[in-house]
Write an enzyme that holds these catalytic residues in place. Sequence first.
Site, PDB file in Angstrom:
ATOM      1  CE  LYS A 240      -3.828  -1.785   2.900  1.00 17.20           C
ATOM      2  NZ  LYS A 240      -4.958  -1.627   1.986  1.00 17.20           N
ATOM      3  NE  ARG A 314     -11.031  -9.924  -1.280  1.00 15.44           N
ATOM      4  CZ  ARG A 314     -11.502  -9.035  -2.146  1.00 15.44           C
ATOM      5  NH1 ARG A 314     -12.063  -9.435  -3.277  1.00 15.44           N
ATOM      6  NH2 ARG A 314     -11.432  -7.747  -1.885  1.00 15.44           N
TER       7      ARG A 314
HETATM    8  N1  BES Z   1      -7.967  -3.750   4.811  1.00 14.46           N
HETATM    9  C1  BES Z   1      -8.173  -3.402   3.453  1.00 14.46           C
HETATM   10  C2  BES Z   1      -9.502  -2.696   3.210  1.00 14.46           C
HETATM   11  C3  BES Z   1      -9.678  -1.340   3.796  1.00 14.46           C
HETATM   12  C4  BES Z   1      -8.969  -0.260   3.309  1.00 14.46           C
HETATM   13  C5  BES Z   1     -10.631  -1.146   4.767  1.00 14.46           C
HETATM   14  C6  BES Z   1      -9.178   0.986   3.825  1.00 14.46           C
HETATM   15  C7  BES Z   1     -10.849   0.092   5.268  1.00 14.46           C
HETATM   16  C8  BES Z   1     -10.115   1.161   4.801  1.00 14.46           C
HETATM   17  C9  BES Z   1      -8.187  -4.647   2.583  1.00 14.46           C
HETATM   18  O1  BES Z   1      -7.342  -5.667   2.993  1.00 14.46           O
HETATM   19  C10 BES Z   1      -7.757  -4.207   1.240  1.00 14.46           C
HETATM   20  O2  BES Z   1      -6.658  -3.756   1.109  1.00 14.46           O
HETATM   21  N2  BES Z   1      -8.651  -4.340   0.242  1.00 14.46           N
HETATM   22  C11 BES Z   1      -8.360  -3.931  -1.083  1.00 14.46           C
HETATM   23  C12 BES Z   1      -8.896  -4.993  -1.999  1.00 14.46           C
HETATM   24  C13 BES Z   1      -8.462  -4.839  -3.424  1.00 14.46           C
HETATM   25  C14 BES Z   1      -6.969  -5.040  -3.551  1.00 14.46           C
HETATM   26  C15 BES Z   1      -9.209  -5.847  -4.270  1.00 14.46           C
HETATM   27  C16 BES Z   1      -9.052  -2.605  -1.346  1.00 14.46           C
HETATM   28  O3  BES Z   1     -10.189  -2.401  -0.879  1.00 14.46           O
HETATM   29  O4  BES Z   1      -8.434  -1.748  -1.967  1.00 14.46           O
HETATM   30 MN    MN Z   2      -5.372  -5.491   2.295  1.00  7.54          MN
END
Ligand code: BES
Ligand code: MN
Length: 461
Positions: A240, A314
């Site tokens: 990230k 997930r």
């Molecule tokens: N933990 C994050 C989701 C998240 C981000 C929740 C910011 C609350 C605030 C999750 O693990 C994630 O990174 N999801 C990605 C999925 C994508 C790569 C398909 C997302 O939502 O960008």
């Molecule tokens: Mn994530």
Amino acid sequence: MTVSLAPAGTQSVPIYVLGADEVALWAGQQSDRVRTWVDATAFKGGIGAVLMIPDEAGHPEKVLVGYGTPATRKRDRFALAAALPKLAPGTYHIECGIDDDQIEQETLGWLLASYSFGRYQSSTTEHPTLVAPAGTDAARITALAEAEFLTRDLINTPASDMGPEELESAARALADKHDARISVITGDALLTANFPMIHTVGRASDRSPRLIDMSWGNRGPKLTLVGKGVCFDTGGLNIKPGSSMGLMKKDMGGAANVLGLAHMIMAYGLDVRLRVLIPAVENAISGNSFRPQDILTSRKGLTVEINNTDAEGRLVLADALTLGSEDGPDLIVSMATLTGAARVAVGPDLAPYYTDDDVAATSLDLSARRMADPVWRMPFHDPYESMIEPGIADLDNAPKGGFAGSITAALFLRRFVNESDRYIHFDIYGWQPTAAPGRPKGGALQGARALFDALPVILDL
Ligand code: BES
Ligand code: MN
Ligand code: ZN
């Protein structure tokens, strides 16, 4: 931090809760001394306004607290709590002004406003105490507040002090308090016990991944709660950017919320056989991180093509959901800070949830209003199933294009419970970005209180 309401009859200062249109009328009925005092101030009954009225010796005789108008109350929760920061420490009771159908909510709001995260601070603030209003269930309201404090504390604790092991300790402490049973599978034992995806996501961290399994109660329907316990989410090799990683200590918000809900259920003694499953991992980066295009085989046997190591929640939830569905529960609930897309859709205030069960949805929506815990139903839209099917494996963890990101994540999870299972999934934010009455900035309980209230209807208790 202890949470409590003072028992009825405790020596206390009366609070008169006055709406904006009630101040003049009320003042007109008072003695000259009181009316003159009220008239001399700017007290107009707005939400958060406080006016202490002293007696002749200068001691507090009564306190006026503004309650605004129906329109201003609609704009936020917990109007009474807005007064708390302006009230001197001491004990108060509500003399009048709050309708019976609002009194539980407002009492809860008072308790929730007295939260502070004191772990890393030497100074403590003293908060005013409220006498339990007549007709309210003090034990229930206290349990609700304790649950939320637990959830907030867990989320607010930085990842350095809240890794998988510390999350396990927190679950053990809760189990101890309520005489629940708990077992934990850690590290390579996850492989022999067949939780391959929990292991894969967590193996790069030097803090071992684990599956926490707590159960309580021996009669009534089986209720299984599954909470995402990603103690820190770097994104993995699909790292990230700093701006997105900044808040990722809260990525165990689902686990913190199911533990809060479990506390409500156990403290209040709901007649359910409760099971709480938490895959607790850190999504870290090292030489043995899982990679884009790896194909994982899940506990259920479904294969998953990794197209983004940041879609890790997930994966760990999938194995836990599979285990959860194996002993035929009457209801499975998952809670997770699963997607950024959920935030884009509904913002930080609403807890979006998915279910195919219309009865559950209807009672959840009603309970959400009653409990000041707003939720919003989202669709398990079957036509989007094809988006999570990449071709080379059974499933894709991160469909390209980014359309309907919260929905495709929910559809992914649904593949891991049995088709006949009653299932509710919450994609929460778990964080209050700016302080509001009763809701300080930081970790937040979302959806759990609405669920707690709805459970007797959903499970026919
Ligand atoms: N933990 C994050 C989701 C998240 C981000 C929740 C910011 C609350 C605030 C999750 O693990 C994630 O990174 N999801 C990605 C999925 C994508 C790569 C398909 C997302 O939502 O960008
Ligand atoms: Mn994530
Ligand atoms: Zn995550």
